[in-house]
Design an enzyme around this catalytic site. Structure first.
Site, short mmCIF file in Angstrom:
data_model
loop_
_atom_site.label_atom_id
_atom_site.label_comp_id
_atom_site.label_asym_id
_atom_site.label_seq_id
_atom_site.Cartn_x
_atom_site.Cartn_y
_atom_site.Cartn_z
N ASP A 152 70.12 59.86 57.15
CA ASP A 152 71.50 59.66 56.67
C ASP A 152 72.18 58.45 57.34
O ASP A 152 73.09 57.85 56.75
CB ASP A 152 72.35 60.91 56.93
N HIS A 182 69.63 57.38 51.85
CA HIS A 182 70.50 57.22 50.67
C HIS A 182 70.83 55.73 50.52
O HIS A 182 71.15 55.06 51.51
CB HIS A 182 71.83 57.96 50.84
N HIS A 195 65.47 65.22 58.64
CA HIS A 195 66.73 65.98 58.56
C HIS A 195 66.57 66.90 57.36
O HIS A 195 66.04 66.48 56.34
CB HIS A 195 67.88 65.00 58.41
N HIS A 229 73.86 63.39 61.02
CA HIS A 229 75.08 64.14 61.21
C HIS A 229 74.85 65.64 61.34
O HIS A 229 75.83 66.41 61.37
CB HIS A 229 76.01 63.88 60.01
N GLU A 276 68.78 68.97 55.53
CA GLU A 276 69.76 69.34 54.52
C GLU A 276 69.08 69.27 53.15
O GLU A 276 68.09 68.55 52.96
CB GLU A 276 70.96 68.37 54.59
N HIS A 284 77.75 67.62 48.61
CA HIS A 284 78.21 68.70 49.50
C HIS A 284 79.10 69.65 48.71
O HIS A 284 80.26 69.89 49.08
CB HIS A 284 79.00 68.14 50.70
N TYR A 301 80.98 56.40 53.05
CA TYR A 301 79.96 57.32 53.57
C TYR A 301 80.20 57.59 55.06
O TYR A 301 80.19 58.74 55.51
CB TYR A 301 78.61 56.65 53.34
N ASP A 335 69.43 67.94 50.35
CA ASP A 335 69.18 66.71 49.59
C ASP A 335 67.92 65.98 50.05
O ASP A 335 67.41 65.11 49.33
CB ASP A 335 70.40 65.77 49.65
#
Ligand code: FEO
Length: 399
Positions: free
Chosen positions: A167, A228, A80, A147, A82, A23, A195, A84
């Site tokens: 996540d 992850h 998701h 999230h 994002e 991030h 995390y 990554d």
């Protein structure tokens, strides 16, 4: 290198041993991370779940080609979006344009906002399924704010039941081993907690609601595959229970003292307060961190783990230190519940820091135990004795 998880599921992600910050500069990672992407081979459909971070897009697509001819991928599920997880999608869809991209409505908006592409989006909601043939399917479960607003989980009814959780239940933890039973448990759980504290803590009510909703479904669960870190193969229910614990105003018997110091006066106060705390309660764990010298995200994790925080800073230019200010801003965002706190610090003339820190701790949701402790200049033996007494009193006020 692709790795078999079962006869139907292959890990095709990327282990990032070099990752130190995530991030941007907001989140440190002690042990790298991984971007888990999974290839699910059903009887009539082959599905890819999530991709990897952009810097590894070509490597990802190239290795995926070694595993399967890309045109045999029938659908891509983006749980998701994002960067990554979606970072290699553009590179992949260059090769197989038109492949359906399953995602939530918010997921489509985020993909369009990131990549500005008119891909073949298929919007899904909780309960929608993707038939894989042979009686097997993926069922989608929206998990907004776990999230990001677009997040969803996917439940596979084959292989004894597999929850792909993106996540959720993840850890920034690079490992050659894929499974939780093949890595040192304590080390990996510390990363899972860090995390949760740094990514999911602001969304605890949603975590509790979603976990309970999934538990109520009574689904068979052999594995949880996050995006992850390692896969929860041994006792996957343990991390589910741990999430319920972490999401419910979590606190161990620990008091964390975080301070910054210019000429050691506030440090001396911190150490004396710590002595007082231990005198009053030898069972409590007391940890001290200089906010300017230690990793901010590790400190925040310790605060998450604690029942109380003592935050100290000398007065600087009618305010308080830069390092403590940064932590306070992050603490506000974490929305921690039922934690107690107080402020302390040394000063020379104006001495506003303690009052300001108290106000901002209260604004961040901490329950103030008292008005804090403020002492002038360099503490002498009498002042240090007052700090020890303050520590003892602090413990008494927590009772
Ligand atoms: Fe791992 Fe929210 O991305």
């Amino acid at each position: 290198m692709a790795k078999k998880i079962s006869d139907k599921i292959t890990w095709v992600g990327k282990t990032d041993w070099e990752l130190k910050m995530f991030h941007g500069n907001e989140l440190s990672t002690r042990r790298g991370s991984s971007y888990n992407s999974y290839l699910l081979s059903g009887e009539s459909k082959t599905v890819l779940l999530d991709t990897v971070w952009g810097p590894y897009d070509k490597e990802f697509v190239s290795r995926l080609k070694e595993e399967i001819p890309l045109n045999e991928i029938d659908a891509i599920v983006m749980q998701h979006n994002e960067s990554d997880h979606s970072g290699a999608l553009r590179e992949l869809l260059r090769e197989i344009p038109g492949t359906p991209v399953y995602c939530t409505a918010k997921g489509e908006a985020i993909l369009r906002g990131h990549y500005h592409q008119d891909w073949n989006y298929v919007k899904v909601k909780t309960g929608d399924t993707l038939d894989l043939g042979g009686g097997e399917s993926l069922t989608f479960i929206e998990a907004p704010m776990l999230h990001w607003p677009d997040t969803m989980f996917s439940y596979y009814n084959g292989c004894g039941g597999v929850l792909f959780s993106n996540d959720g239940f993840g850890q920034h933890y690079a490992s050659e081993s894929l499974f939780n039973d093949e890595v040192p448990e304590g080390e990996m759980m510390r990363e899972a907690e860090k995390y949760f504290a740094n990514i999911l803590a602001p969304f605890c009510p949603m975590v509790t609601r979603k976990v309970k909703e999934i538990l109520a479904m009574n689904l068979p669960l052999a594995m949880i595959c996050p995006s992850h870190g390692v896969i929860w193969r041994k006792n996957p229910e343990k991390i589910v229970e741990q999430y319920l614990t972490w999401a419910d105003a979590y606190a161990e018997n620990q008091i964390t003292i975080v301070y910054d110091t210019m000429w050691n006066s506030t440090r001396l106060m911190a150490e004396a307060i710590a002595r007082g705390i231990r005198q009053a309660d030898p069972s409590v764990t007391v940890k001290l961190f200089n906010a300017a010298k230690f990793d901010k995200n590790n400190i925040l994790t310790e605060v998450f783990h604690s029942k109380a925080l003592l935050l100290g800073s000398p007065t600087i230019n009618n305010g308080y230190s830069y390092a403590v200010a940064g932590l306070l801003e992050m603490l506000k965002g974490m929305k921690l519940k039922k934690k107690r706190a107080a402020a302390f610090g040394s000063y020379g003339w104006s001495g506003e820091a303690v009052k300001l820190l108290g106000e901002h701790l209260a604004g961040a949701g901490f329950a103030l135990v008292d008005d804090g402790l403020r002492l002038p200049w360099v503490p002498d033996e009498t002042a240090l004795a007052a700090c020890e007494q303050y520590g003892r009193d602090f413990v008494a006020k927590l009772a």
